[in-house]
Design a protein around this motif. Structure first.
Motif, PDB file in Angstrom:
ATOM      1  N   ARG A   6       0.880  -1.285  -0.140  1.00 35.24           N
ATOM      2  CA  ARG A   6      -0.083   0.049  -0.013  1.00 35.24           C
ATOM      3  C   ARG A   6       0.985   1.342   0.019  1.00 35.24           C
ATOM      4  O   ARG A   6       0.593   2.360  -0.804  1.00 35.24           O
ATOM      5  N   LEU A  13       0.932   6.820  -6.299  1.00 37.55           N
ATOM      6  CA  LEU A  13       0.065   7.989  -6.662  1.00 37.55           C
ATOM      7  C   LEU A  13       0.437   9.448  -6.358  1.00 37.55           C
ATOM      8  O   LEU A  13       0.164  10.513  -7.368  1.00 37.55           O
ATOM      9  N   LEU A  14       0.971   9.898  -5.456  1.00 39.22           N
ATOM     10  CA  LEU A  14       1.550  11.128  -5.054  1.00 39.22           C
ATOM     11  C   LEU A  14       2.325  11.627  -6.115  1.00 39.22           C
ATOM     12  O   LEU A  14       2.383  12.687  -6.491  1.00 39.22           O
ATOM     13  N   SER A  17       0.467  12.495  -8.969  1.00 36.67           N
ATOM     14  CA  SER A  17      -0.252  13.713  -9.038  1.00 36.67           C
ATOM     15  C   SER A  17       0.556  14.952  -8.855  1.00 36.67           C
ATOM     16  O   SER A  17       0.166  15.858  -9.158  1.00 36.67           O
ATOM     17  N   LEU A 255      -7.870  24.845  -2.165  1.00 33.66           N
ATOM     18  CA  LEU A 255      -8.131  23.302  -1.859  1.00 33.66           C
ATOM     19  C   LEU A 255      -7.758  23.021  -0.535  1.00 33.66           C
ATOM     20  O   LEU A 255      -8.528  21.990   0.173  1.00 33.66           O
ATOM     21  N   LEU A 256      -6.502  23.437  -0.365  1.00 31.82           N
ATOM     22  CA  LEU A 256      -6.094  22.774   1.051  1.00 31.82           C
ATOM     23  C   LEU A 256      -7.082  23.320   2.351  1.00 31.82           C
ATOM     24  O   LEU A 256      -7.379  22.616   3.153  1.00 31.82           O
ATOM     25  N   GLN A 259     -10.809  21.783   1.406  1.00 29.16           N
ATOM     26  CA  GLN A 259     -10.843  20.298   0.697  1.00 29.16           C
ATOM     27  C   GLN A 259     -12.034  19.352   1.368  1.00 29.16           C
ATOM     28  O   GLN A 259     -12.951  19.036   0.344  1.00 29.16           O
ATOM     29  N   THR A 267     -19.493  15.054  -3.728  1.00 28.85           N
ATOM     30  CA  THR A 267     -20.036  13.789  -3.302  1.00 28.85           C
ATOM     31  C   THR A 267     -21.620  14.188  -3.307  1.00 28.85           C
ATOM     32  O   THR A 267     -22.283  13.121  -4.025  1.00 28.85           O
ATOM     33  N   ALA A 270     -23.054  13.744  -6.814  1.00 26.50           N
ATOM     34  CA  ALA A 270     -22.929  12.202  -7.092  1.00 26.50           C
ATOM     35  C   ALA A 270     -24.295  11.550  -6.570  1.00 26.50           C
ATOM     36  O   ALA A 270     -24.929  10.872  -7.302  1.00 26.50           O
TER      37      ALA A 270
ATOM     38  N   ILE B  83      -7.696   4.177  -7.411  1.00 29.87           N
ATOM     39  CA  ILE B  83      -7.357   5.272  -6.537  1.00 29.87           C
ATOM     40  C   ILE B  83      -8.396   5.311  -5.552  1.00 29.87           C
ATOM     41  O   ILE B  83      -8.099   5.478  -4.478  1.00 29.87           O
ATOM     42  N   LEU B  86      -7.729   2.527  -3.128  1.00 33.28           N
ATOM     43  CA  LEU B  86      -6.745   2.862  -2.202  1.00 33.28           C
ATOM     44  C   LEU B  86      -7.053   3.891  -1.366  1.00 33.28           C
ATOM     45  O   LEU B  86      -6.796   3.669   0.032  1.00 33.28           O
ATOM     46  N   LEU B  87      -7.875   4.906  -1.491  1.00 32.67           N
ATOM     47  CA  LEU B  87      -7.923   5.836  -0.737  1.00 32.67           C
ATOM     48  C   LEU B  87      -9.341   5.726   0.282  1.00 32.67           C
ATOM     49  O   LEU B  87      -9.450   6.150   1.247  1.00 32.67           O
ATOM     50  N   GLN B  89      -9.461   2.524   1.748  1.00 30.33           N
ATOM     51  CA  GLN B  89      -8.719   2.008   2.873  1.00 30.33           C
ATOM     52  C   GLN B  89      -8.543   2.868   4.003  1.00 30.33           C
ATOM     53  O   GLN B  89      -8.360   3.785   3.782  1.00 30.33           O
ATOM     54  N   ARG B  90      -8.493   2.221   5.022  1.00 34.75           N
ATOM     55  CA  ARG B  90      -7.978   2.995   6.424  1.00 34.75           C
ATOM     56  C   ARG B  90      -6.514   3.010   6.483  1.00 34.75           C
ATOM     57  O   ARG B  90      -5.973   1.898   6.627  1.00 34.75           O
ATOM     58  N   TRP B  91      -5.802   4.110   6.470  1.00 32.43           N
ATOM     59  CA  TRP B  91      -4.477   4.270   6.742  1.00 32.43           C
ATOM     60  C   TRP B  91      -4.139   5.566   7.229  1.00 32.43           C
ATOM     61  O   TRP B  91      -5.052   6.763   6.943  1.00 32.43           O
ATOM     62  N   GLY B  95      -6.352  11.415   4.440  1.00 33.16           N
ATOM     63  CA  GLY B  95      -7.173  12.588   4.543  1.00 33.16           C
ATOM     64  C   GLY B  95      -6.266  13.452   3.558  1.00 33.16           C
ATOM     65  O   GLY B  95      -6.615  14.130   2.683  1.00 33.16           O
ATOM     66  N   ALA B  97      -3.711  12.661   1.734  1.00 32.09           N
ATOM     67  CA  ALA B  97      -3.490  12.064   0.295  1.00 32.09           C
ATOM     68  C   ALA B  97      -4.717  12.413  -0.500  1.00 32.09           C
ATOM     69  O   ALA B  97      -4.328  12.749  -1.704  1.00 32.09           O
ATOM     70  N   ARG B  98      -5.859  12.359   0.163  1.00 32.35           N
ATOM     71  CA  ARG B  98      -6.962  12.532  -0.528  1.00 32.35           C
ATOM     72  C   ARG B  98      -6.909  14.226  -1.131  1.00 32.35           C
ATOM     73  O   ARG B  98      -7.151  14.501  -2.327  1.00 32.35           O
ATOM     74  N   SER B  99      -6.622  15.056  -0.278  1.00 33.32           N
ATOM     75  CA  SER B  99      -6.326  16.492  -0.832  1.00 33.32           C
ATOM     76  C   SER B  99      -5.345  16.417  -1.776  1.00 33.32           C
ATOM     77  O   SER B  99      -5.701  17.101  -3.048  1.00 33.32           O
ATOM     78  N   ALA B 101      -4.293  14.141  -3.663  1.00 37.28           N
ATOM     79  CA  ALA B 101      -4.320  13.536  -4.856  1.00 37.28           C
ATOM     80  C   ALA B 101      -5.603  14.362  -5.971  1.00 37.28           C
ATOM     81  O   ALA B 101      -5.667  14.300  -7.109  1.00 37.28           O
ATOM     82  N   LEU B 166     -12.863  10.631  -6.983  1.00 33.68           N
ATOM     83  CA  LEU B 166     -13.639  11.209  -5.791  1.00 33.68           C
ATOM     84  C   LEU B 166     -14.858  10.845  -5.931  1.00 33.68           C
ATOM     85  O   LEU B 166     -15.515  10.721  -4.831  1.00 33.68           O
ATOM     86  N   LEU B 167     -15.642  10.873  -6.930  1.00 31.36           N
ATOM     87  CA  LEU B 167     -16.818  10.543  -7.152  1.00 31.36           C
ATOM     88  C   LEU B 167     -17.150   9.076  -6.857  1.00 31.36           C
ATOM     89  O   LEU B 167     -18.124   8.590  -6.096  1.00 31.36           O
ATOM     90  N   ALA B 170     -17.044   8.426  -3.390  1.00 31.00           N
ATOM     91  CA  ALA B 170     -18.192   8.785  -2.628  1.00 31.00           C
ATOM     92  C   ALA B 170     -19.027   7.560  -2.668  1.00 31.00           C
ATOM     93  O   ALA B 170     -19.988   7.169  -1.863  1.00 31.00           O
ATOM     94  N   MET B 174     -20.734   4.456   0.288  1.00 30.03           N
ATOM     95  CA  MET B 174     -22.110   4.021   0.502  1.00 30.03           C
ATOM     96  C   MET B 174     -22.438   2.564   0.676  1.00 30.03           C
ATOM     97  O   MET B 174     -23.625   2.050   1.075  1.00 30.03           O
TER      98      MET B 174
END
Lengths: 273, 285, 341
Positions: A6, A13-14, A17, A255-256, A259, A267, A270, B83, B86-87, B89-91, B95, B97-99, B101, B166-167, B170, B174
């Motif tokens: 992981r 990923l980072l 991005s 964004l920061l 966020q 969301t 969606a 992605i 990956l995002l 999962q709990r680690w 948070g 990393a989400r921003s 990405a 991101l979508l 979300a 659910m």
């Protein structure tokens, strides 16, 4: 998934991005000679001159950022002012009208708006709105209304109806119910919708490109395109990169800071769909 | 009635911004308005439409636009789902990393298109720099037609995958976790769970993502205008860029309107096909 | 509106005279289906009427139509001599306590209570005076700075009640205000609520599906089923003279015994009116029993069908058990129509 796997994937990923952005940052701090000599080299040739060049241009780069900020803020306010009453009325109606308007709004929200630029340009010329920075708010608000109304409508529909009914029986007027009861409870939805509108207006390209020709009125997106196509910024890319960094920083900050709200807004969109 | 009154200002602006232009194009597509007519409107019947049908560049661009959209969106969907998983999962640090990405999505397209132009530069860009370090020949990414469209795809995937992820994230949130536990108790592997539980339950989200992304990708303009300008030799030109050039460079407004209306009709046909396909799969499911 | 009174005299009146409410043939339809079918009722000043019925019978709809939240598809609503059927909800001077309480979640208790007064233009000193009085009355003074989320269910209910009282309504509507509270709290709150609702100037309508609550709080009970008014009367009237099979079965716990007869009638006899006799009567067999402390409830089998019997906790049980009842306790209904004979 194993922790090491992981961690590797997250790093990948980072890198994907952030890599291109970091490369811009790196480029913006290098002298032209250093860039031509070796891609990715670290020795010597560091400079802030690229930023100096961009900021002392005519007009200076911060002017574009200011223009974009003004247009973005005003568009956001205008969009919300129009979308909130519309979303409220829509959420309080049932049946065919809501279905029709909702379907129309969804179609408009996904419509590739670039198709509209020519007709909008003609309207702008007829009404004398070309080269008027603030006039950009009109098409921007119009283009973002569908998404804004859909998001806000969903937020209105989520509020328990008794809250408004209770206020109604207490004798509140429509404005009072919105001002004191409904909008305070919709705070997060209003903020996230506003942010999405702001991002759109800040980034919008074809309409700004065609409506604005005077360089001191340009917003960021067409200014970048003009920089890309002009010879003012000489070879190679140090100054371009400085411009991209400067153009990115305000949005990174936004964004920061917001966020959570932006994610919530997307969301909701969606779930609504 | 007060409801209609509240909606009226918004609906009026919507009509002005979305409906009026299409009516305007319908009228304009039956006119000649170009430098040859002194930019005056002259009725020409269906001449513009006949020209459109015979215009190799229009159909070439239509094909290129479709290719760009389908390939980009397909890649975005796959990468976005990966992605999102990956995002999801709990680690620790998830948070942040989400921003991070999400950053590429928030930046103005023109800004990063300029950035990608530098990255794909021959010979000074970092990719070519790396190739040189390895003793290989540099690659003219933006000067070779067969590579330039892939460069636009890469830049687009980079920019919009975060939105897709991101979508879908979300959507993942659910799905009740119990389902996976029940599935595991029945002996299902995680990979089977992905196909038997995650993807079917994500279907509405995937549909929305496809709708938004395909529409946006088919209307691609900013990225191509700045990254390649439609070149080399209009090999990356999209329909929107072509319509723009007709109006703003060739000053042929009548034909530009026809191109845009033609593109709109193609989109409408595509949307209808997508809806029919969705209904078809729903009936089967 | 022929009998809409002059607003000035109406304002003068509401401070001097008590009001009453009259519903005349109230109807409500949704998609052609009748939800309320000609409800006619009268509630006097200071009276508390309970609207009792199973869920889905339309009792909440009655409140919503009276308040003006749902449209009225027929009939009239007359409050204090004014026909308010077509009036806007805000102008009806009606207060409602919702089942969910509908407290404004972003406002403190005192803001929840004072915002309405403020927006209605009540002067600040008077606002503070009335607020203090109602906080005192409902023992909320210590909680005035809390948000609704920081209150218990019972406290929230009292805030909702306080807000309704501050409206100085000409009519008080309560929609299952205790259904979100636990059983013990409900029982404790009943006398308090009764003291506040009954004896005021305004009539009150209290919707509930719990007959004990209805009996404990209301002066009169209106039983509703399927959008129709079944019977309206004091708790005693409903218990002793149920107008039809539905009311008989709905009022009184344990439920009344209904024994069909060959002549097309049904005899109803309440479990508490059965007596053990040594000879004659109805031979029965014990199927099950629930011990309730002072009494016990027996489920019995007889040749006329199953029976419920509430008897003394010490009643000896045996094989030769025979039951009988006094004829004056007997209710008779038509089998077909359900009406009382």
């Amino acid at each position: 998934m194993r922790v090491s796997t992981r961690a590797g994937l997250v790093a990948l990923l980072l890198l994907w991005s952030l890599g291109p952005m970091l490369w811009q940052l790196y480029t913006s701090l290098r002298t032209p000679e250093a860039l031509l000599a070796s891609a990715g080299g670290l020795g010597g040739g560091w400079t802030l001159a690229n930023y100096g060049a961009v900021l002392s241009g005519d007009p200076p780069f911060w002017r574009y950022l200011l223009n974009s900020t003004v247009v973005g803020a005003l568009s956001t306010l205008l969009t919300l002012a129009l979308a909130i009453p519309c979303a409220y009325a829509l959420s309080r109606r049932g049946g065919l009208l809501r279905l029709l308007v909702g379907g129309g709004l969804l179609a408009a929200a996904v419509f590739p708006y670039v198709l509209l630029f020519l007709a909008l340009l003609q309207v702008a010329r007829q009404l004398g709105l070309a080269n008027n920075l603030l006039a950009l708010c009109l098409p921007y608000a119009g283009l973002q209304l569908p998404l804004a109304v859909l998001l806000l409508q969903a937020a209105f529909a989520e509020l328990p109806p008794e809250l408004e009914e209770s206020a109604l029986l207490e004798g509140f007027s429509l404005w009072q119910r919105l001002r004191w009861i409904l909008l305070p409870l919709m705070g997060p939805a209003v903020v996230s919708t506003g942010l999405l509108v702001f991002l759109f207006s800040w980034n919008e390209f074809p309409i700004a490109l065609t409506w604005i020709s005077r360089s001191e009125l340009l917003t960021l997106a067409p200014a970048m395109a003009r920089i890309a196509g002009s010879s003012v910024y000489t070879v190679p890319y140090g100054a371009f990169a400085a411009a991209t960094v400067l153009g990115s920083v305000p949005l990174l900050a936004l964004l920061l800071l917001f966020q959570r709200q932006i994610v919530a807004g997307l969301t909701q969109g969606a779930i609504k769909g | 009635m007060s409801g209609l009154l509240l909606m009226a200002p918004a609906l009026l602006l919507l009509l002005a911004v979305f409906v009026w232009p299409l009516l305007d194009y319908a009228w304009l597509s039956l006119q000649a308005q170009s430098v040859f007519t002194g930019l005056e409107q002259v009725p020409v019947g269906t001449l513009n439409w006949q020209r459109l049908l015979a215009d190799g560049r229009f159909w070439q661009d239509a094909w290129q636009t479709l290719r760009f959209a389908v390939v980009s969106v397909a890649l975005e969907l796959v990468a976005g789902l990966a992605i999102a998983l990956l995002l999801h999962q709990r680690w620790r640090g998830r948070g942040v990393a989400r921003s991070l990405a999400l950053l590429p999505w928030a930046l103005p397209t023109t800004v990063m298109a300029l950035g990608w132009r530098w990255i794909f530069n021959d010979p000074y860009g970092p990719i070519n720099g790396l190739l040189q370090l390895l003793g290989l020949a540099t690659v003219p990414f933006l000067a070779a037609p067969e590579l330039a469209w892939l460069a636009t795809v890469v830049a687009d995937v980079w920019k919009t995958t975060p939105f897709v992820a991101l979508l879908l994230l979300a959507g993942l949130q659910m799905i009740p976790h119990d389902l996976y536990e029940a599935f595991a108790l029945e002996g299902g592997t995680p990979w089977q769970g992905l196909w038997r539980i995650t993807v079917p339950l994500l279907r509405p989200y995937i549909f929305i993502v496809l709708l938004f992304r395909l529409a946006q990708a088919l209307g691609v303009f900013d990225l191509i205008a700045v990254l390649t300008g439609g070149g080399p030799a209009s090999s990356t030109e999209s329909l929107a860029v072509y319509a723009y050039l007709n109006a703003m460079r060739f000053l042929d407004f009548g034909y530009s309107a026809t191109v845009m209306l033609g593109m709109f009709l193609l989109l409408l046909a595509g949307a209808a096909a997508l809806l029919l396909w969705r209904r078809h799969t729903e009936v089967r499911a | 509106m022929t009998n809409t009174s002059d607003p000035a005299t109406a304002t003068a009146k509401e401070h001097t005279t008590a009001t009453s409410l009259r519903l005349e043939g109230l109807c409500r339809r949704i998609g052609g289906r009748p939800i309320l079918d000609g409800i006619t009722l009268e509630v006097a000043a200071g009276e508390c009427l309970a609207l009792l019925g199973p869920s889905g019978c339309g009792k909440s709809t009655v409140l919503r139509v009276i308040a003006g939240l749902d449209p009225c598809d027929g009939g009239r609503i007359v409050l204090d001599g004014r026909d308010i059927t077509e009036q806007k909800p805000a102008r009806r001077r009606v207060a409602m306590v919702f089942q969910s309480y509908a407290l404004y979640p972003h406002l403190s208790v005192e803001r929840n209570l004072s915002l309405g007064m403020e927006l209605r233009g009540v002067a600040p000193e008077q606002r503070e005076r009335e607020l203090a009085a109602v906080l005192e009355l409902l023992q909320l003074s210590a909680l005035r700075r809390r948000r609704p989320a920081e209150l218990s269910g019972g406290q929230r209910q009292r805030v909702a009640l306080a807000r309704a009282l501050l409206r100085k309504p000409q009519l008080m509507l309560l929609d299952e205000p205790m259904s979100n509270l636990d059983a013990q709290l409900r029982e404790e709150l009943r006398p308090q609520l009764r003291a506040i609702l009954c004896g005021g100037r305004a009539p009150a309508i209290y919707v509930t599906h719990d007959q004990q609550e209805a009996m404990g709080i209301a002066d009169r009970i209106a039983v509703l089923e399927d959008g129709r008014l079944q019977q309206c009367g004091t708790p005693q009237e409903l218990y002793h003279h149920p107008a039809n099979l539905f009311v008989a079965g709905f009022i009184g716990r344990p439920q009344i015994n209904l024994l069909p007869r060959a002549d097309g009638t049904v005899v109803g006899i309440r479990p508490e009116h059965l007596k053990a006799v040594s000879s004659g009567g109805l031979p029965v067999r014990v199927l099950n029993r629930e011990w309730h402390g002072a009494s016990q409830l027996l489920l019995l089998e007889s040749e006329q069908g199953p029976l419920r019997w509430t008897c003394d906790g010490n009643q000896a049980l045996g094989d030769g058990l025979r039951l009988d009842w006094e004829r004056r306790h007997e209710h008779r209904f038509q089998q077909a129509s359900g009406e009382r004979c």
